[in-house]
Every structure is written in C-alpha cells, then in structure tokens.
Design an enzyme around this catalytic site. Structure first.
Site, PDB file in Angstrom:
ATOM      1  CG  HIS A  17      -1.916  -0.998   1.382  1.00 18.20           C
ATOM      2  ND1 HIS A  17      -2.053  -1.783   2.503  1.00 18.20           N
ATOM      3  CD2 HIS A  17      -2.893  -1.389   0.528  1.00 18.20           C
ATOM      4  CE1 HIS A  17      -3.074  -2.605   2.346  1.00 18.20           C
ATOM      5  NE2 HIS A  17      -3.594  -2.401   1.139  1.00 18.20           N
ATOM      6  CE  LYS A  41     -10.692  -7.346   1.715  1.00 24.71           C
ATOM      7  NZ  LYS A  41      -9.640  -6.403   1.286  1.00 24.71           N
ATOM      8  NE  ARG A  90      -2.734  -7.691  -4.348  1.00 28.48           N
ATOM      9  CZ  ARG A  90      -3.463  -7.964  -3.293  1.00 28.48           C
ATOM     10  NH1 ARG A  90      -2.897  -8.103  -2.118  1.00 28.48           N
ATOM     11  NH2 ARG A  90      -4.760  -8.137  -3.397  1.00 28.48           N
ATOM     12  CB  SER A 128      -4.263  -6.545   4.779  1.00 23.71           C
ATOM     13  OG  SER A 128      -3.931  -5.277   4.272  1.00 23.71           O
TER      14      SER A 128
END
Ligand code: PNS
Length: 164
Positions: A17, A41, A90, A128
């Site tokens: 990030h 989440k 990514r 994360s």
C-alpha cells in the site's frame, strides 16, 4: 491542484500500500488515503485504528491526507471534487474485482476515473490477509509492514486484543 483518492480497507496498511501511495504522490498534487468499510471483510482494526496507523506511516508525506468514512466512495469523491481513484494491481487475480469496482464507481459518478498502478515485483504476493495470517502464527512480518504498524500488530495479536 490535481487530487486523487487511494481507497482501501488497510487492515493493516502494508508496504505494498505504501508503495502505491508514495507513487501516487508523484502523479498528483494532493493524495487522499481513504480508510473505508468493505462489507465483505471482517477487520482486525477499527476504521479509527486503521486511520491512526496510516497517519503515522504518511507523517513525512506533506501532500497526503488520511480520512476514514463509512459510505460510497463515488459520493465522497463527488463531494470533494476528486476525479481520480488510484489503486494498486498485483496480479490477474485482482483484475476482475478491481475492474468491477472501477466500472461501478464510474457508473455511480461519471466524472470518476480509476488509475491502476502495477505493483512492484516484490509486493506481488503481499496482502493484509497474508500479513495477519503470518503474524497470527508468530511469523516475522517486519518485511511486510511499515515500522509504525509492526508494534501495533504484534500487541494486538499477542495480547489477545478483541477482533472487530
Ligand atoms: O482494500 P479493499 O478491501 O480491497 O478495498 C475495497 C474498498 C474499501 C475500496 C471498497 O469496498 C469500497 O469502495 N467500499 C466503499 C463502499 C463503496 O463505495 N462500494 C462500492 C464500490 S464498487
């Protein structure tokens, strides 16, 4: 003044990030890092805690502002006159989800463009969730998160802090 928003859950912020935020500051005069709620989440840190961690991490970046809110990104951007979202991409696995969000945000706010920055090779695998997984089994996460985050995560995981 050109402005962009970097939205995310940031639970917690990783070096991946930070790389995207840093590179966004080279492209835009002012970068707003928005700590948001992703209903899909279950987070470890509250929005306020994630914001505090991010503020420490961007303390030496004068053109970065950290905000946190529960609501639609497209509406927030409209209110602040922001026309660019910056996100890191990514791998191919990110693409469908990010493409869906970019199209939805564009539909909700026609002025809003999403700019994707390809991640650096060393951050291709970083997320994360992976960081929390490694830390929960006592692994070393010092190579994955910024220094200010390291202690907070350790404290949280090893002292049995409550999950949010
Ligand atoms: O880091 P994440 O969890 O991939 O980020 C996703 C996030 C928080 C950017 C996304 O869930 C979001 O924008 N949430 C705010 C609510 C919203 O605007 N939803 C519609 C987006 S398509």
């Amino acid at each position: 003044m050109t402005m962009a928003i970097c939205p995310g859950s940031f639970d917690p912020v990783t070096l991946g990030h930070m790389d995207i935020i840093q590179r966004a500051t080279k492209l835009f005069d002012h970068v707003i890092v928005a700590v948001m709620v992703n209903p899909a989440k279950k987070t470890m840190f509250s929005v306020e805690e994630r914001m505090e961690l991010l503020k420490k991490c961007v303390a030496d970046m004068p053109n970065v502002e950290v905000v946190g809110f529960r609501g639609l990104l497209a509406e927030y951007a409209r209110e602040r006159g922001i026309t660019a979202i910056v996100k890191g991409l990514r791998a191919v696995s990110d693409f469908e989800y990010e493409f869906q969000m970019a199209l939805t945000n564009k539909k909700l706010n026609h002025e809003l463009e999403t700019v994707f920055l390809t991640t650096q090779a060393q951050n291709m695998y970083l997320s994360s969730s992976i960081v929390k997984d490694i830390a929960s089994f006592g692994g070393d996460i010092s190579g994955f998160v910024p220094e200010p985050v390291l202690e907070d995560i350790r404290k949280r995981l090893y002292t049995g802090g409550t999950e949010k």
